[in-house]
Design an enzyme around this catalytic site. Structure first.
Site, PDB file in Angstrom:
ATOM      1  N   TYR A  47       0.981  -1.344  -0.151  1.00  0.00           N
ATOM      2  CA  TYR A  47       0.178  -0.132  -0.129  1.00  0.00           C
ATOM      3  C   TYR A  47       1.014   1.188   0.005  1.00  0.00           C
ATOM      4  O   TYR A  47       0.563   2.144  -0.889  1.00  0.00           O
ATOM      5  CB  TYR A  47      -0.907   0.076   1.301  1.00  0.00           C
ATOM      6  CG  TYR A  47      -1.955   0.975   1.105  1.00  0.00           C
ATOM      7  CD1 TYR A  47      -3.256   0.838   0.643  1.00  0.00           C
ATOM      8  CD2 TYR A  47      -1.691   2.307   1.553  1.00  0.00           C
ATOM      9  CE1 TYR A  47      -4.205   2.058   0.413  1.00  0.00           C
ATOM     10  CE2 TYR A  47      -2.630   3.449   1.629  1.00  0.00           C
ATOM     11  CZ  TYR A  47      -3.964   3.023   0.962  1.00  0.00           C
ATOM     12  OH  TYR A  47      -4.961   4.035   0.844  1.00  0.00           O
ATOM     13  N   PHE A 100      -6.387  20.280 -24.308  1.00  0.00           N
ATOM     14  CA  PHE A 100      -6.902  19.120 -24.440  1.00  0.00           C
ATOM     15  C   PHE A 100      -8.467  19.141 -23.968  1.00  0.00           C
ATOM     16  O   PHE A 100      -8.604  19.828 -23.158  1.00  0.00           O
ATOM     17  CB  PHE A 100      -6.197  17.856 -23.963  1.00  0.00           C
ATOM     18  CG  PHE A 100      -6.697  16.595 -24.130  1.00  0.00           C
ATOM     19  CD1 PHE A 100      -6.380  16.027 -25.596  1.00  0.00           C
ATOM     20  CD2 PHE A 100      -7.383  15.765 -23.174  1.00  0.00           C
ATOM     21  CE1 PHE A 100      -6.844  14.803 -25.694  1.00  0.00           C
ATOM     22  CE2 PHE A 100      -7.711  14.445 -23.537  1.00  0.00           C
ATOM     23  CZ  PHE A 100      -7.713  14.087 -24.735  1.00  0.00           C
ATOM     24  N   ASP A 101      -9.424  18.312 -24.613  1.00  0.00           N
ATOM     25  CA  ASP A 101     -10.718  18.323 -24.071  1.00  0.00           C
ATOM     26  C   ASP A 101     -10.857  18.120 -22.798  1.00  0.00           C
ATOM     27  O   ASP A 101     -11.801  18.924 -22.057  1.00  0.00           O
ATOM     28  CB  ASP A 101     -11.859  17.778 -25.089  1.00  0.00           C
ATOM     29  CG  ASP A 101     -11.347  16.306 -25.516  1.00  0.00           C
ATOM     30  OD1 ASP A 101     -10.643  15.740 -24.384  1.00  0.00           O
ATOM     31  OD2 ASP A 101     -12.156  15.568 -25.910  1.00  0.00           O
ATOM     32  N   ALA A 159       1.694  14.442 -22.493  1.00  0.00           N
ATOM     33  CA  ALA A 159       1.144  13.311 -22.969  1.00  0.00           C
ATOM     34  C   ALA A 159       1.917  12.600 -23.926  1.00  0.00           C
ATOM     35  O   ALA A 159       2.344  11.562 -23.851  1.00  0.00           O
ATOM     36  CB  ALA A 159      -0.245  13.505 -23.402  1.00  0.00           C
ATOM     37  N   LYS A 200      -0.531   7.500 -23.504  1.00  0.00           N
ATOM     38  CA  LYS A 200       0.306   7.730 -24.639  1.00  0.00           C
ATOM     39  C   LYS A 200       1.621   7.272 -24.603  1.00  0.00           C
ATOM     40  O   LYS A 200       1.834   6.314 -24.865  1.00  0.00           O
ATOM     41  CB  LYS A 200       0.146   9.382 -24.882  1.00  0.00           C
ATOM     42  CG  LYS A 200      -1.220  10.010 -24.232  1.00  0.00           C
ATOM     43  CD  LYS A 200      -2.316   9.585 -24.950  1.00  0.00           C
ATOM     44  CE  LYS A 200      -3.870   9.861 -24.514  1.00  0.00           C
ATOM     45  NZ  LYS A 200      -4.103  11.204 -23.677  1.00  0.00           N
ATOM     46  N   HIS A 222     -21.473  13.207 -29.475  1.00  0.00           N
ATOM     47  CA  HIS A 222     -20.669  12.454 -30.428  1.00  0.00           C
ATOM     48  C   HIS A 222     -20.525  10.847 -29.873  1.00  0.00           C
ATOM     49  O   HIS A 222     -20.400   9.902 -30.511  1.00  0.00           O
ATOM     50  CB  HIS A 222     -19.297  12.928 -30.621  1.00  0.00           C
ATOM     51  CG  HIS A 222     -18.110  13.022 -29.682  1.00  0.00           C
ATOM     52  ND1 HIS A 222     -18.417  14.173 -28.860  1.00  0.00           N
ATOM     53  CD2 HIS A 222     -17.259  12.439 -29.347  1.00  0.00           C
ATOM     54  CE1 HIS A 222     -17.483  14.280 -27.870  1.00  0.00           C
ATOM     55  NE2 HIS A 222     -16.860  13.019 -28.135  1.00  0.00           N
TER      56      HIS A 222
HETATM   57  C1  LIG Z   1      -4.965  11.968 -23.450  1.00  0.00           C
HETATM   58  C2  LIG Z   1      -4.552  13.476 -23.030  1.00  0.00           C
HETATM   59  C3  LIG Z   1      -5.053  14.080 -21.776  1.00  0.00           C
HETATM   60  C4  LIG Z   1      -5.866  13.327 -20.942  1.00  0.00           C
HETATM   61  O1  LIG Z   1      -5.545  12.040 -20.251  1.00  0.00           O
HETATM   62  P1  LIG Z   1      -6.206  10.979 -19.917  1.00  0.00           P
HETATM   63  O2  LIG Z   1      -5.171  10.052 -19.493  1.00  0.00           O
HETATM   64  O3  LIG Z   1      -7.052  10.343 -21.113  1.00  0.00           O
HETATM   65  O4  LIG Z   1      -7.176  11.290 -18.823  1.00  0.00           O
HETATM   66  C5  LIG Z   1      -4.615  15.241 -21.673  1.00  0.00           C
HETATM   67  N1  LIG Z   1      -3.830  15.872 -22.500  1.00  0.00           N
HETATM   68  C6  LIG Z   1      -3.572  15.317 -23.673  1.00  0.00           C
HETATM   69  C7  LIG Z   1      -2.692  16.159 -24.518  1.00  0.00           C
HETATM   70  C8  LIG Z   1      -3.828  14.000 -23.864  1.00  0.00           C
HETATM   71  O5  LIG Z   1      -3.470  13.681 -25.196  1.00  0.00           O
END
Ligand SMILES: *Cc1c(COP(=O)(O)O)cnc(C)c1O
Length: 458
Positions: free
Chosen positions: A71, A123-124, A216, A257, A449
Site C-alpha cells: 500500500y 486538450f478537451d 502526454a 500515450k 458524439h
Molecule cells: C489524453 C490526453 C489527456 C488526458 O489524459 P487521460 O489519460 O485520457 O485522462 C490530456 N492531455 C493530452 C494532450 C492528452 O492527449
C-alpha cells in the site's frame, strides 16, 4: 534510405475480427450509425485513439510481474519515481490513474471563477476541468497552426505575442498557471519547438506565472525537436526531454500515450506548497501518494514504457508509419492536414465530400464509409463533436472544420495492416461522389458524439 522495419517481433498474437460486408452493414445499423456504439468484436482495425491502446514490450510484461502491491512505499513506486525523476528532474512526483485526474486536482486546488488559463491548445478534458471551476481556457496556438494547408516545422507553438497581450489584458494575478501541450493534440498532434518552450517560460517567469507542461506526447515531441530544430540533431531524446522539463514548474502526463501503458500517469512539480496541496487532494480522492490510484504493476509498466518511448529506433519507426500513410494518402489525392503530426492522419472530409453540407456531417459519412468498406474504425472531429447548438433557439451551427482522424496505436499494427487501410481508402475514393450524409435522430445534451443516434439522409 531502405525500408524502415518495425523494431520488434511478435511474441503473442491477438486475433482480429475478420468480417463481411453484410455483417458490417447490420452492425452499423444496430449501432445507429455511430461507431462509438460498436463493440471490438465488430472491428478489424481500430484507429479510434492512441490512448491506452498500445502494445507492451517483453520488458514491460516482465516488469509487470515484479509489481509490488504494498500500500505505502512499494518498490514499484520507487522505480517509478526514479524514472520520472530521471526524465523530468522535477522535485515532487505523484502517480495518477490517468491524465485527467491530475487536471482535476490541479484545477480544484488552484483555480477559481474568473481565472484564465492560456495554453497552445487545451486538450478537451483539460478544458472541461478548467471550465468546471468557472475559469476560462484560452487557446493561443500560432496562426500557422490553424491553417491546415500550411507547412511549418512547429505548428504546435505557442503564440508568444498573443500570450503577452493576454497577460497584460488579464493581469497575471488572474492566471494561476499557464500550460503548453506537447505535442499539440487539439491542432493535429503538431510539435512545439524547444525555443518556443524556452521563450514561453521566460515570459511567464517575468510575471511569476508557473508553467505546467501537458506532456502526454513528450517523447514524440522530443523526436520532432531532434529532427527539425536547429542544433538538436545530435542529442538523445532523453537529453532533449530533460531540457524540455527544465523549463516546467510542473507537468501532467497521461501515460496512456508516451508512457506506452494501458493506464496511468503522473503529476510532478517543483513548488513545495503546490505539491502539498496536490498531495492532500490526491489522498482524499485518488489514493495514497505512493500509488495514486494505480496498481504497483502499473507503476512498473510505466517506468519501463517512459524510457522505451524515448528510444530513437522506436520513434523512427513510429514516425515512419505516419509518413508512409501520408505519402499513400497524397498519392490517392486525399485532402489532409499537413504536415502530419506525431500520432495520426487527419483527412479533410469537407473537401473530399463537398456535396455533403456540414450539418449533414461529412465527417460521420466518411467514418461510416471506412467502417463499411473494411471494418476500420476512425473518428469524426467535426460538427458532431464540435458543432454548437444554441440553448435557446436549438439552432445548430457547424464546426469550422470537418475532419476524420486515423489515430495510430503504438506498436500494434504492422505494415500490411496499413496497406489494407490504403486499399479500403482507394475503393472509397472511387465512389466518393455517391457517399451520402447523415442526420441525428437522438442526442444527449452533452458530448453527443459518444452516444448520438444517426440515420442516412435519403
Ligand atoms: C489524453 C490526453 C489527456 C488526458 O489524459 P487521460 O489519460 O485520457 O485522462 C490530456 N492531455 C493530452 C494532450 C492528452 O492527449
Amino acid at each position: 534510405m531502405g525500408t524502415i522495419i518495425e523494431p520488434f517481433r511478435i511474441k503473442m498474437t491477438e486475433p482480429l475480427a475478420i468480417t463481411t460486408q453484410e455483417q458490417r452493414e447490420k452492425w452499423l445499423r444496430e449501432a445507429h450509425f455511430n461507431i462509438f456504439l460498436l463493440s471490438s468484436d465488430q472491428i478489424t482495425i481500430d484507429l479510434l485513439t492512441d490512448s491506452g491502446t498500445g502494445a507492451m514490450s517483453t520488458k514491460q510484461w516482465g516488469a509487470l510481474m515484479q509489481g509490488d502491491e504494498t500500500y505505502a512505499g512499494s518498490r514499484s513506486w520507487y522505480r517509478f519515481r526514479d524514472t520520472v525523476d530521471q526524465i523530468t528532474g522535477l522535485k515532487h512526483i505523484f502517480p495518477i490513474h490517468q491524465g485527467r485526474a491530475g487536471e482535476r486536482i490541479l484545477s480544484q486546488i488552484r483555480l477559481k471563477s474568473g481565472d484564465v488559463v492560456p495554453n497552445n491548445g487545451h486538450f478537451d478534458t483539460t478544458r472541461a476541468n478548467i471550465e468546471w471551476m468557472g475559469a476560462q481556457a484560452v487557446n493561443l496556438v500560432i496562426e500557422e497552426g490553424k491553417n491546415f494547408a500550411l507547412d511549418h516545422p512547429f505548428k504546435g507553438n505557442m503564440d508568444i505575442p498573443k500570450l503577452k497581450r493576454l497577460i497584460d489584458d488579464t493581469g497575471p494575478e488572474k492566471i494561476p498557471f499557464a500550460m503548453i501541450t506537447i505535442t499539440n493534440n487539439s491542432y493535429g498532434g503538431q510539435p512545439v519547438s524547444l525555443e518556443n518552450i524556452r521563450e514561453t517560460k521566460a515570459l511567464l517567469a517575468s510575471h511569476n506565472i508557473p508553467l505546467i507542461i501537458d506532456s502526454a506526447r513528450f517523447a514524440e515531441n522530443a523526436f520532432f525537436i531532434h529532427k527539425r530544430e536547429k542544433g538538436q540533431g545530435k542529442r538523445s531524446l532523453l537529453d532533449i526531454a530533460r531540457e524540455i522539463f527544465s523549463y516546467a514548474d510542473g507537468t501532467i502526463m497521461s501515460a496512456k500515450k508516451d508512457g506506452l501503458a494501458n493506464i496511468g500517469g503522473f503529476f510532478a512539480c517543483n513548488d513545495d506548497q503546490l505539491a502539498e496541496d496536490f498531495k492532500n487532494l490526491l489522498i482524499l480522492t485518488e489514493g495514497f501518494p505512493t500509488y495514486g490510484g494505480l496498481a504497483g504493476r502499473d507503476l512498473e509498466v510505466i517506468a519501463v514504457g517512459l524510457l522505451e518511448a524515448l528510444e530513437m529506433e522506436y520513434q523512427i519507426y513510429r514516425h515512419a508509419t505516419v509518413e508512409y500513410m501520408e505519402k499513400k494518402f497524397r498519392e490517392m489525392r486525399y485532402p489532409l492536414v499537413r504536415p502530419v503530426g506525431g500520432h495520426a492522419i487527419y483527412l479533410d472530409a469537407q473537401q473530399l465530400l463537398p456535396h455533403i453540407p456540414p450539418l449533414d456531417y461529412p465527417g460521420v459519412a466518411l467514418v461510416n464509409e471506412i467502417y463499411l468498406e473494411g471494418g476500420v474504425r476512425t473518428v469524426e472531429l467535426g460538427s458532431v463533436m464540435f458543432g454548437n447548438i444554441d440553448p435557446k433557439t436549438r439552432e445548430e451551427s457547424p464546426a469550422p472544420f470537418e475532419l476524420v482522424r486515423l489515430t495510430f496505436p503504438r506498436r500494434v499494427y504492422t505494415q500490411s495492416h496499413f496497406d489494407y487501410i490504403v486499399d479500403i481508402m482507394k475503393n472509397i475514393w472511387e465512389r466518393r461522389e455517391s457517399i451520402r450524409g447523415y442526420r441525428i435522430v437522438k442526442q444527449p445534451p452533452f458530448l453527443r458524439h459518444f452516444s448520438a443516434h444517426f440515420e442516412p439522409v435519403k
